[in-house]
Design a protein around this motif. Structure first.
Motif, PDB file in Angstrom:
ATOM      1  N   ASP A 230      17.808  22.741  36.697  1.00 14.83           N
ATOM      2  CA  ASP A 230      16.528  23.017  37.194  1.00 14.83           C
ATOM      3  C   ASP A 230      15.756  23.408  36.241  1.00 14.83           C
ATOM      4  O   ASP A 230      15.576  24.658  35.940  1.00 14.83           O
ATOM      5  CB  ASP A 230      16.591  23.855  38.544  1.00 14.83           C
ATOM      6  N   SER A 231      14.936  22.446  35.559  1.00 18.73           N
ATOM      7  CA  SER A 231      13.928  22.943  34.601  1.00 18.73           C
ATOM      8  C   SER A 231      12.517  23.052  34.956  1.00 18.73           C
ATOM      9  O   SER A 231      11.936  23.301  34.078  1.00 18.73           O
ATOM     10  CB  SER A 231      14.271  21.668  33.472  1.00 18.73           C
ATOM     11  N   GLY A 232      12.386  22.919  36.247  1.00 19.47           N
ATOM     12  CA  GLY A 232      11.189  23.078  36.566  1.00 19.47           C
ATOM     13  C   GLY A 232      10.133  21.752  35.993  1.00 19.47           C
ATOM     14  O   GLY A 232       8.981  21.746  36.001  1.00 19.47           O
TER      15      GLY A 232
ATOM     16  N   MET B 211       4.396  26.387  32.916  1.00 20.75           N
ATOM     17  CA  MET B 211       5.663  25.975  32.920  1.00 20.75           C
ATOM     18  C   MET B 211       5.958  25.125  34.144  1.00 20.75           C
ATOM     19  O   MET B 211       7.066  24.390  33.989  1.00 20.75           O
ATOM     20  CB  MET B 211       6.774  27.099  32.818  1.00 20.75           C
ATOM     21  N   LEU B 212       5.322  25.460  35.165  1.00 22.96           N
ATOM     22  CA  LEU B 212       5.879  25.010  36.623  1.00 22.96           C
ATOM     23  C   LEU B 212       5.115  23.980  36.943  1.00 22.96           C
ATOM     24  O   LEU B 212       5.465  22.957  38.080  1.00 22.96           O
ATOM     25  CB  LEU B 212       5.739  26.149  37.653  1.00 22.96           C
TER      26      LEU B 212
END
Ligand SMILES: Nc1ncnc2c1ncn2[C@@H]1O[C@H](COP(=O)(O)OP(=O)(O)O)[C@@H](O)[C@H]1O
Ligand SMILES: Nc1ncnc2c1ncn2[C@@H]1O[C@H](COP(=O)(O)OP(=O)(O)O)[C@@H](O)[C@H]1O
Lengths: 121, 170, 170, 121
Positions: free
Chosen positions: B160-162, B122-123
């Motif tokens: 902040d959705s990464g 995810m990051l």
């Protein structure tokens, strides 16, 4: 390792019990966190606030410890709140779904206010 | 202003939990140099911590005499992270990364864990176990974070959705 | 509680000013693990920064294609820091480290500088250029910081004298 | 490199001019620091406070820049004060003898008070 976690407990006027976590929330924190949680549980705590120190290192092993706490808290019908997390770790907690079981607030004060305003259990 | 050519930082840490922090700090310094934004730097720090923790736990059986090697390559357009472990535990790295079943864990139907690779995916922009191109026995895990968000990630959204939107002033 | 046996962290950074920060952060993590006190950790960070800066400037002519290698060895009783540079500038490391003549500098009779090695010597227990024991061409600079203050440093005094009194809870 | 220094200038009611330094004080800071100093000097500043941000990275190349400023300040009969340094860098500044030419104070307020109490030039 270094930055060993320091866990301390305080009760806030019958409203909630705060477990303050200072240091790394990793696998090395397991015993300290579980002991603190078991302690406040057997003292009858109902609203439990895990207060993190912003910018401390939290990893997925640390999150697993918190999920273990959630499991216990559900059985005991306790309410869990988490405060002090950085924007980054709020995002991570949301990502893994932990926020379905614990409400996040910026500060302990915010959490207490939410509890007083009837959002408590 | 940016340096010409890529810059490589290499790091060899003991396979002992806690030493991943050195990789964590090192990548932060390199990412800051590449002008990634602070939130993206946090993403990268968390991703490298998880990957190194896995390399220590599963790749080398937490035997502190073993080593985990981290290679950070800073290019104009991306940060490339390679993590090599000795692969002595016999554990084969998983082919896919599942969404963690937190409900299952909370209801004690699933083992606690299995979140590291998901969080990593995810990051960062790319994350995969790769075939070592030499005679290395061990596992190699590679992550890539681009400095210019790709079109796919460029979709308008707030919060902040990464997704790297805040990253870089590229 | 302490790990048995020594732990070695190895770091390879480009010979470019700024990358010494990676060594700076890495040594802080290792020193914290050894339970050095916060002020002693600052001493060690400053010492390693100065030594790496020198290795970049004088040992490799600030040519970013070159590498500086930093080896951190954490023992029960001490932290050992080795800094290797390619030694391509031809500059011979100085045999002694002089007290900087700040009056001379302020009065413009002396060149600005020459403080790095002095600061290093004040902050760590041992600091010296050593003969490489293999066929290495380059310079090797070694620093040692003991976890238990030696008798000499144990004399009663207050204030932060940089003698390591506040360091460690050994 | 990263953490590039940010230098800003403010004047405090005719008492002093403050040069705020945020970021690395290394060789990369030379131009920014010298420009700021030259600027306030040509504006006639007499008492100049270099205000550091605690825990920023300062190295011997950065200290050399400050010694260069001391050299100029002596010629112009300016008074230099330095504030905001961590205990560690106060020690380093003392070690190299910089404190013979610039007084250190914990904060800008402390420096201003010292100037007002007649310790100023
Ligand atoms: N470097 C590695 N070498 C071998 N196996 C790995 C490695 N990294 C991860 N794995 C495997 O992938 C699984 C999932 O990892 P992860 O998502 O990080 O969660 P967890 O560590 O909680 O199991 C691990 O349990 C392990 O079997
Ligand atoms: N790694 C090195 N290789 C070669 N020469 C060095 C090295 N480190 C230091 N020196 C020499 O020692 C001198 C003094 O270094 P230092 O005390 O750090 O002050 P400065 O860098 O301001 O000259 C340098 O000018 C250089 O000639």
């Amino acid at each position: 390792m270094s930055d060993e976690i320091q866990v301390s407990i305080r009760t806030l006027g019958g409203v909630a019990t705060v477990i303050d976590l200072v240091g790394d929330v990793t696998t090395f924190a397991e015993e300290a966190i579980n002991q603190a949680y078991q302690g406040v549980s057997s003292d009858g705590a109902v609203n439990i606030i895990f207060n993190f120190r912003e910018n401390d290192y939290i990893n997925s092993a640390g999150i697993a410890i918190l999920i273990g706490v959630v499991t216990e808290a559900r059985k005991r019908e306790q309410k869990l709140l988490m405060t002090g997390l950085s924007a980054h770790f709020q995002k991570i907690f949301r990502m893994v779904g932990l926020t379905q079981y614990a409400d996040l607030y910026p500060s302990v004060d915010d959490a207490i206010n939410a509890l007083k305003n009837g959002k408590g259990s | 202003m940016r340096p010409q050519g890529s810059r490589v930082v290499e790091l060899k840490i003991p396979s002992e939990l806690g030493y991943e922090k050195i990789a964590r700090e090192a990548v932060a310094t390199v990412a800051r140099r590449l002008n990634f934004g602070e939130e993206k730097i946090e993403d990268i720090k968390t991703a490298i911590s998880e990957a190194c923790t896995n390399a220590i736990r599963y790749g080398s059986g937490a035997d502190a005499r073993m080593k985990v090697v981290v290679v950070l390559t800073a290019d104009d357009d991306k940060l490339d992270i390679l993590i090599k472990d000795p692969g002595v535990s016999g554990a084969a790295p998983p082919g896919e990364m599942n969404i963690p079943d937190i409900k299952g864990m909370v209801e004690e139907k699933k083992r606690l864990g299995g979140m590291g690779l998901y969080i990593i995916r995810m990051l960062v922009d790319e994350a995969e176990f790769i075939e070592p191109n030499d005679d290395d026995e061990g596992n190699q895990f590679r992550m890539v974070i681009y400095r210019i968000p790709s079109d796919e990630e460029n979709k308008p959204e707030t919060g902040d959705s990464g997704s790297g939107k805040k990253g870089g002033t590229a």
